[in-house]
Design an enzyme around this catalytic site. Structure first.
Site, PDB file in Angstrom:
ATOM      1  N   CYS A 124       1.988  -0.787  -0.613  1.00 36.80           N
ATOM      2  CA  CYS A 124       0.724  -0.197  -1.091  1.00 36.80           C
ATOM      3  C   CYS A 124       0.996   0.792  -2.234  1.00 36.80           C
ATOM      4  CB  CYS A 124       0.046   0.494   0.092  1.00 36.80           C
ATOM      5  SG  CYS A 124      -1.313   1.580  -0.335  1.00 36.80           S
ATOM      6  N   CYS A 134      -0.445   4.264  -1.840  1.00 39.40           N
ATOM      7  CA  CYS A 134       0.339   4.983  -0.824  1.00 39.40           C
ATOM      8  C   CYS A 134       1.571   5.618  -1.465  1.00 39.40           C
ATOM      9  CB  CYS A 134       0.778   4.040   0.289  1.00 39.40           C
ATOM     10  SG  CYS A 134      -0.584   3.262   1.191  1.00 39.40           S
TER      11      CYS A 134
END
Length: 171
Positions: free
Chosen positions: A70, A73
């Site tokens: 991600c 993230c």
């Protein structure tokens, strides 16, 4: 005549007790907002050490639901590092990978590569379901008493996170 009044007083008292008990369970103050109790969980970190959320009662905890693939993230990690630096021992950060492909070995390499010197774990107990995680990253701030005080899906700025942690700490 006195009997109906006594019964009414008893009924009102019982209702008041139920309201107070409900307020204690949900984190509602006398005139403040209602907070949901953070579900407790137990996981093993990427080094095999077991921990539970309840172990950190008395500290502010930031749950970071993420995955190594991600990109937002990854972009969140410097913000989390700044928070850890700013609040030190007053804030516990727990990054929980929700990706089945993120093995302990993959997560150890990822944590080392990104300088994540806080708890990192795989979600082996359905914690993401307990916290209704629908997007990554999802950040959840839990106060010292174990109530959820802030939740945000997607990339969150350092300024927002710092403000929310300070609010919980009362500083």
């Amino acid at each position: 005549m006195r009997r109906p009044y006594a019964l009414a007083a008893l009924l009102i008292t019982a209702i008041a007790v139920l309201i107070v008990l409900d307020a204690l369970q949900t984190g509602q103050g006398p005139s403040g907002p209602t907070y949901e109790k953070a579900p407790d969980f137990t996981l093993a970190d990427i080094y095999g050490e077991e921990f539970s959320l309840s172990r950190f009662r008395g500290k502010v905890v930031l749950l970071d639901f993420f995955a190594t693939w991600c990109e937002p993230c990854k972009q969140e990690i410097p913000e989390l590092k700044r928070l850890k630096s700013r609040f030190g021992g007053q804030l516990v950060i727990i990054s929980i990978s929700v990706s089945p492909g993120d093995t302990d070995e993959v997560l150890r390499e990822f944590a080392e590569q990104h300088g994540m010197d806080w708890l990192v774990a795989r979600d082996t107990a359905g914690v993401a379901d307990l916290y209704d995680v629908k997007a990554l990253p999802t950040l959840v701030l839990v106060d010292k008493s174990g109530f959820i005080r802030f939740r945000h899906e997607g990339l969150t700025s350092y300024e927002t996170l710092e403000r929310e942690v300070r609010k919980i700490l009362g500083s």
